[in-house]
Write an enzyme that holds these catalytic residues in place. Structure first.
Site, PDB file in Angstrom:
ATOM      1  N   LYS A 142      23.323 -15.709  -0.958  1.00 23.62           N
ATOM      2  CA  LYS A 142      23.992 -16.786   0.004  1.00 23.62           C
ATOM      3  C   LYS A 142      23.386 -17.750   0.122  1.00 23.62           C
ATOM      4  CE  LYS A 142      26.458 -12.312  -0.780  1.00 23.62           C
ATOM      5  NZ  LYS A 142      27.094 -11.413   0.434  1.00 23.62           N
TER       6      LYS A 142
ATOM      7  N   GLN B  19      26.296  -7.939   5.730  1.00 23.17           N
ATOM      8  CA  GLN B  19      26.119  -7.682   5.174  1.00 23.17           C
ATOM      9  C   GLN B  19      26.157  -5.813   4.363  1.00 23.17           C
ATOM     10  OE1 GLN B  19      25.476  -9.715   2.176  1.00 23.17           O
ATOM     11  NE2 GLN B  19      25.586  -7.091   0.436  1.00 23.17           N
TER      12      GLN B  19
ATOM     13  N   ASP C  27      34.578 -13.045   4.704  1.00 27.55           N
ATOM     14  CA  ASP C  27      34.096 -11.519   3.910  1.00 27.55           C
ATOM     15  C   ASP C  27      35.593 -11.257   3.224  1.00 27.55           C
ATOM     16  OD1 ASP C  27      32.262 -11.053   2.530  1.00 27.55           O
ATOM     17  OD2 ASP C  27      30.912 -10.397   3.531  1.00 27.55           O
TER      18      ASP C  27
END
Ligand code: NAP
Length: 298
Positions: free
Chosen positions: A64, A108, A131
């Site tokens: 990422k 994450q 997200d």
């Protein structure tokens, strides 16, 4: 079509949907959008928070970060050992919420067991929740609004669109009902007027559902879960699964070699949905910075 052409088509099997190529193509536009923001004095910023030493998570985070660099997004990584407390993590998120140079916050997953994941996700400011896991964004998806669509199903929608695969009125079966993939996937497909069924680990006779699918999306995390006899001829098969086999190979949830002979389209693993998840994270982060630049609320 002549008989020879038909035979040629049958032996060729499904068309591959190349997510890696689509993601790379998207980068040119994303870079241009970042440059347009930079011309206004704004560099999109993404904070990436990693807790613990899970090797798979570390690989995802480094991909990422690299993808951010490729389009000009400034990423800032916060790596913490598993000893970080819930409170310390919430304080960090509070600081990132208040930082005007940060347009997206990504924590994450999975988080270590002692961390209250729900609390962490709810602490992220909804307008920086790239997200798409905050309840506000989940609620928006339920009522048909897409503020920050969760990246993996958003990537699947993009692949379908890119491949000119119609969704409206088609039977779609989603295998897997998690909060981050299966459920938002089903909601996005419903918003596009598909008829959607969701299957999960307790579904009885999975094959009787999957065989009905014009479009089959599989996100269960079980290698070889979907074999050819469970797939309708000419179905579109999207394999979200990522599984590492004991010999080190990465495979999806679909028996790729078997199913590709029967499907009309199929995504490979790796190189299908995975790169699109990252592409859509970039998309959401740029979108967030663009909203801030225009003074538009999330
Ligand atoms: P998850 O949270 O473990 O959820 C798995 C879902 O699959 C659950 O709903 C589970 O049912 C269902 N399931 C498990 N075994 C099944 C079976 N035998 N038959 C039918 N359904 C079954 O996993 P996730 O986070 O959604 O991820 C799913 C897979 O996608 C994993 O392989 C993951 O690595 C991969 N993934 C890929 C990407 C990408 O970018 N390509 C992104 C995220 C995840 P229950 O609800 O009944 O337990």
């Amino acid at each position: 079509m002549t008989t020879t052409a038909l035979q040629a088509e049958k032996t060729t099997g499904a068309k591959l949907i190349d997510g890696k190529a689509v993601a790379l193509k998207m980068r040119a536009t994303q870079r241009a959008r970042v440059e347009a923001l930079q011309a206004k004095g704004i560099t999109p910023g993404l904070a990436v928070v990693l807790v613990g030493d899970d090797p798979a998570s570390a690989i995802y985070v480094s991909r990422k970060v690299k993808a951010c660099e490729a389009v000009g997004i400034k990423s800032v990584s916060y790596r913490h050992p598993t000893t970080i407390t819930n409170e310390e993590l919430l304080v960090l998120i509070g600081k990132l919420n208040a930082d005007p140079n940060i347009h997206g916050i990504l924590v994450q997953l999975p988080l270590p067991a002692h961390i209250d994941m729900a609390k962490v996700l709810e602490t992220i400011a909804p307008e920086k929740d790239v997200d798409g896991f905050h309840l506000y964004n989940v609620g928006a998806l339920v009522v048909g609004r897409q503020i920050f669509p969760p990246c993996t199903p958003y990537g699947v929608m993009h692949l379908l669109e890119y491949s000119d695969i119609p969704v409206e009125g088609r039977n779609v079966v989603v295998v897997g009902a998690s909060n981050i993939v299966g459920k938002p996937m089903a909601l996005m497909l419903m918003a596009r007027d598909a008829t959607v069924a969701i299957c999960h680990a307790k579904t009885r006779d999975l094959g009787q559902w999957t065989i009905l699918a014009d479009i089959l999306v599989v996100a269960a995390g079980v290698p070889n879960l979907i074999v050819p006899q469970m797939v309708k001829t000419d179905a579109v098969v999207i394999d979200v699964g990522i599984n590492r086999l004991p010999d080190g190979r990465i495979v999806g949830d679909v028996d790729f070699e078997g199913v590709r002979k029967k499907a009309s389209y199929i995504t490979p693993v790796p190189g299908g949905v995975g790169p699109m998840t990252i592409a859509m994270l970039l998309e959401n982060t740029i979108q967030s910075a663009e909203r801030q630049a225009s003074g538009e609320p999330a």
